[in-house]
Design an enzyme around this catalytic site. Structure first.
Site, PDB file in Angstrom:
ATOM      1  N   GLY A 115     -29.413  10.865 -36.411  1.00 21.34           N
ATOM      2  CA  GLY A 115     -30.495  11.839 -36.446  1.00 21.34           C
ATOM      3  C   GLY A 115     -31.448  11.782 -35.275  1.00 21.34           C
ATOM      4  O   GLY A 115     -32.602  12.213 -35.372  1.00 21.34           O
ATOM      5  N   GLY A 141       5.774  -6.013   8.113  1.00 21.34           N
ATOM      6  CA  GLY A 141       6.887  -5.521   8.922  1.00 21.34           C
ATOM      7  C   GLY A 141       6.498  -4.432   9.906  1.00 21.34           C
ATOM      8  O   GLY A 141       7.362  -3.898  10.611  1.00 21.34           O
ATOM      9  N   SER A 142       5.226  -4.098   9.965  1.00 22.35           N
ATOM     10  CA  SER A 142       4.805  -3.039  10.893  1.00 22.35           C
ATOM     11  C   SER A 142       4.780  -3.517  12.334  1.00 22.35           C
ATOM     12  O   SER A 142       4.829  -2.706  13.266  1.00 22.35           O
ATOM     13  CB  SER A 142       3.417  -2.521  10.496  1.00 22.35           C
ATOM     14  OG  SER A 142       2.459  -3.561  10.573  1.00 22.35           O
ATOM     15  N   GLY A 143       4.676  -4.823  12.546  1.00 20.28           N
ATOM     16  CA  GLY A 143       4.640  -5.357  13.900  1.00 20.28           C
ATOM     17  C   GLY A 143       3.286  -5.892  14.318  1.00 20.28           C
ATOM     18  O   GLY A 143       3.041  -6.115  15.505  1.00 20.28           O
ATOM     19  N   SER A 198      -4.446  -6.832   5.201  1.00 19.55           N
ATOM     20  CA  SER A 198      -5.793  -6.387   4.778  1.00 19.55           C
ATOM     21  C   SER A 198      -5.732  -4.980   4.195  1.00 19.55           C
ATOM     22  O   SER A 198      -6.218  -4.027   4.798  1.00 19.55           O
ATOM     23  CB  SER A 198      -6.787  -6.470   5.941  1.00 19.55           C
ATOM     24  OG  SER A 198      -6.312  -5.837   7.103  1.00 19.55           O
TER      25      SER A 198
END
Length: 634
Positions: free
Chosen positions: A39, A474-476, A545
């Site tokens: 209420g 694996g990106s280098g 990261s």
């Protein structure tokens, strides 16, 4: 002979007198809370109706709406005055916080109607954060419920010490005194467990108007105050806070011309007069008040809740975020605290992630450690917790990146209450109440040294930088970072390469690959990189990261322009095809959990300083491109 009509001048005088009397009334902010359908909205509607705060057209619309939604008989459904959302009217519940203003002969009021559902706890916290009093409603037919306990606990945690227990719908239990007494007894037992030392219990009927603005003939056994009379006599912040030591957070420096420099803000507590000695924190600089200025002129004295501009006798450093306080009784300064957190976001708390912490006019980056415990509001039991989810309440350590001026929330809501804001979405994720500073934050001090970072960099004849390589596994990254360091070495630059795998053999060997561990991994690397730039080095880091917020955390640690984000942009399918270490294969087979790009996300940089595409460039070409971008390094 008088005509019986007032002249325009007399009417103007009456209006001016009325406005002056209204302006000088004190203001009380209160909330209504409790379980669903206790209420709350009906009570507020009744207060608005009885205080003559409804216009005739609103009353006509209210009567029409009451008939349309099926109110029994010809009674007015006062809840419709407050439940403004269509969804609220359809469901018969309150979803959002509704604020309403009304006034009596002696006081002005702002009331917040807070939702009762557990899923809207964050809305309730918003309404309670500025309240001076809480009216906690209980349905006389149902007694003390889970949400009664939750809202009572939250009100107490949020510093509301003036509690009214309104046992509503007494008309539905035949105005029975034994029902009222039993509910009050149950609530008193619970209130004692959570620290509520005192409250005022009033039996009411919001629909019938019993004990709202006038005593009820149906409850002659009750001899206490009616609700509105009690609310009119409660102390307000301007009265209670004025007796505490002086504190004012600086909102802005008022400098309209070269001859005036003042510091504007709202006084949180205490009183101030010209000639009073003050201390500016966190710097600790002292001065005396020269004058107190307002829009209406200068004052001989100002007190809590007033907005003023202070001018000082001395030219000292003071800006937004600083706190001006009584010189002989200043607040505390620290960067690590214990706090209660009410989690308000759909996404869970991420331990170790940097959030904006906003306390008054101060804004810092802060991280939350793993909660010490979560509070079960039904039993008050302390439960083990690794994180906090939506509407959960817990106690945890909070670490800021620089000192904050504060007081315990129990002593000062302005300097003890804060919010946490997600840096990426800019959404408020938590409300917090500081308990105390951690002892180590008071006893560990920064030791000044004579040989600083400028000297270190000058000896090496270079500008310190952090070249932060980020990208998928694996990106280098490591290969390119290694090529860049070799080329910088040939240029007689002083460098150091921090590689993700190498660091996990020593400094971070205790960390796994959960989201919290990844965040701590990057935080530690950021601290090491900062130390190395202090030594004048050019630091190269090769880490996945994966989270933008964590890369931003490291950027914020460093001097402007020292952090250079290098996005090694390699498509997932290309990185997986290379799979030099066989990690993608293991992740696809379910043998490696929390692997970035497979079952853990990678948040690509949105605006990196440098982007290299390893599909189009060899590592040597990428290294040459990067060095051209970062030169000259002096």
């Amino acid at each position: 002979m008088s005509s019986g009509y007032k002249t325009d001048a007399l009417i103007a005088e009456d209006i001016e007198a009325y406005l002056q009397a209204h302006q000088n009334k004190t203001m009380l902010r209160f909330i209504t809370c409790g379980s669903v359908d206790d209420g709350k909205s009906t009570l507020i509607g009744r207060l608005l109706f009885d205080s003559k705060m409804i216009f005739e057209d609103q009353l006509a619309a209210l009567e029409s709406d009451s008939k349309r939604v099926g109110t029994q008989g010809q009674e007015i459904d006062f809840a419709l005055l407050v439940d403004g959302l269509a969804a609220e009217r359809e469901q018969g519940i309150t979803i959002d916080v509704a604020y309403r203003f009304f006034a009596t002969e002696s006081r002005k009021f702002i009331v917040a109607d807070c939702p009762g559902h557990e899923q809207y706890t964050r809305n309730m916290v918003t309404g309670a954060s500025t309240a001076d009093c809480a009216v906690i409603l209980i349905d006389a037919r149902k007694g003390v419920l889970t949400q009664t306990r939750r809202h009572s606990f939250l009100c107490h945690q949020l510093g509301i010490r003036q509690i009214v227990l309104a046992v509503n719908k007494m008309d539905l239990v035949e105005y029975a005194q034994e029902t009222f007494d039993a509910i009050v007894s149950d609530y008193r037992a619970f209130a004692g467990e959570i620290g509520i030392e005192d409250f005022t219990a009033i039996p009411i009927s919001g629909l019938r108007g019993d004990n709202i603005t006038a005593p009820s003939d149906a409850m002659d056994w009750y001899d206490g105050p009616v609700l509105i009379d009690h609310l009119e006599t409660l102390p307000v912040p301007s009265e209670t806070e004025a007796e505490k030591p002086f504190r004012m957070a600086v909102q802005w420096v008022n400098r309209p011309n070269l001859d005036f420099r003042g510091f504007a803000g709202q006084i949180a507590s205490g009183r101030i007069r010209p000639g009073d000695a003050i201390r500016v924190l966190p710097s600790g600089k002292t001065s005396t008040v020269k004058a107190i200025s307002t829009f209406d002129g200068e004052l001989d004295e100002a007190q809590a809740c007033q907005s003023v501009t202070l001018t000082l006798e001395h030219e000292i450093d003071c800006s937004r975020g600083d706190v001006i306080a009584a010189a002989d009784d200043p607040p505390q300064v620290a960067d690590q605290f214990e706090a209660t957190l009410v989690w308000l976001a759909d996404d869970d708390l991420t331990v170790g992630r940097g959030y904006w912490l906003k306390l008054g006019t101060q804004t810092v980056t802060a991280t939350v450690q793993q909660p010490k415990y979560e509070v079960d509001v039904n039993t008050m039991e302390h439960l083990a917790a690794k994180t906090l989810s939506l509407n959960e309440i817990g106690v945890a350590e909070v670490h800021a990146d620089r000192p904050l001026v504060f007081e315990p929330y129990a002593d000062n809501r302005t300097l003890g209450g804060f919010i946490l804001v997600d840096k990426l979405t800019d959404r408020t994720v938590a409300a917090g109440m500081l308990h105390f500073s951690l002892r180590r934050s008071q006893n560990v001090h920064w030791q000044a040294t004579d040989i600083g970072r400028e000297h270190h960099a000058g000896m090496k004849n270079q500008t310190p930088r952090v070249l932060w390589f980020t990208g998928l596994s694996g990106s280098g990254k490591s290969t390119i970072a290694n090529e860049v360091e070799k080329k910088l070495a040939l240029m007689n630059r002083h460098t150091f390469l921090l590689d993700g795998d190498n660091v996990r053999h020593g400094l971070n060997r205790d960390l796994g690959f959960t989201e919290a561990d990844r965040i701590e991994n990057i935080r530690r690397i950021g601290e090491v990189a900062k130390l190395m730039t202090d030594a004048g080095l050019i630091v190269l880091t090769a880490f996945i990261s994966p989270f933008r917020a964590d890369r931003q955390l490291v950027r914020d640690m460093l001097e402007p322009h020292e952090f250079i984000e290098i996005f090694v942009d390699t498509p997932l399918e290309v990185a997986e095809e290379r799979d030099v270490k066989g990690l993608y294969k293991k992740a696809r087979a379910g043998e490696l959990k929390n692997f970035t790009g497979i079952d853990s996300p990678y948040e690509a940089p949105e605006d990196p300083e440098i982007r290299v595409n390893t599909v189009e460039m060899t590592p040597e070409d990428a290294a040459d491109f990067i060095i051209k971008q970062v030169l000259p390094l002096k």
